[in-house]
Design an enzyme around this catalytic site. Sequence first.
Site: not given
Length: 250
Positions: A89, A116, A154, A169
């Site tokens: 994170p 954690e 992709r 895209d």
Amino acid sequence: MINFTVLTIFPTMFSLLWDYGIIKRAIDRNIISASTINIRDFAEGRHRVTDDRPYGGGCGMVMKPEPLAGAIRAAQKKAPSSKTILMTPQGRVFDQRVAHELASFDGLILICGRYEGVDERVCYDLIDDEISIGDYVLTGGELPAMVIIDAVTRLIPDALGGVDSAEKDSFSDGLLEHPHYTRPRIFEEANVPDVLLSGNHKEIEKWRLEQSLINTFLKRRTLLEKRTLSRQEVDILEKWCLEIEKIIHS
Ligand code: 9D3
């Protein structure tokens, strides 16, 4: 050909990725190669423990350094020209630009943390980059690793097959997509826009660009601000400005 190596204590989770759709086809056609390494295989002792209590106290567990370091070294030995990335994170936030950047490597070694976090000392020498997929809290790095493998795969030429290219895209050119329609022509009393039935390809392209611009303006304004507009795009937006001014001043 790009090689993905995933380090995780839950390798079976990745069959969700390897066994379906475009990723499966890309593996079958040797456009990518993919493997998992079970961090637990590098843990010592009868119970093969991969976590331990944090020094200094506090709740939660920390990923032990030895099994993880062992797994990383094994992965790097097998795929030496790879970039080693810790899913965390605290990493830089993944987006389409980062996807393009990662697609230029021969291989990616993706480390999925659990608990954690991982012991800080593992990061010093063994890790090249840290990536998060966004500001929300998940239970581990496995889903983020899958997101990255999916988005990067992709972008590899031939991975999508067919006529659709990744370059067309929306996010590659910084705009949201135009609306899409397919048969039937009338669905629950709603029509398909006439221009799409006209066969006039120039008009259709213009309409789609117009819809993309308006969509982006209404739903994701910051995407427009990040972007330099083409002559044609400026013309379209100016036309809309004039229409709005007409209403205001009438
Ligand atoms: C109490 C502090 N938490 C940080 C917000 C600890 C923590 C929570 C969840 C540490 C790791 C995790 C598990 N998440 C990931 O490993 C993870 C993740 C995520 O949760 N969100 C977005 N991207 C990622 S990449 C890896």
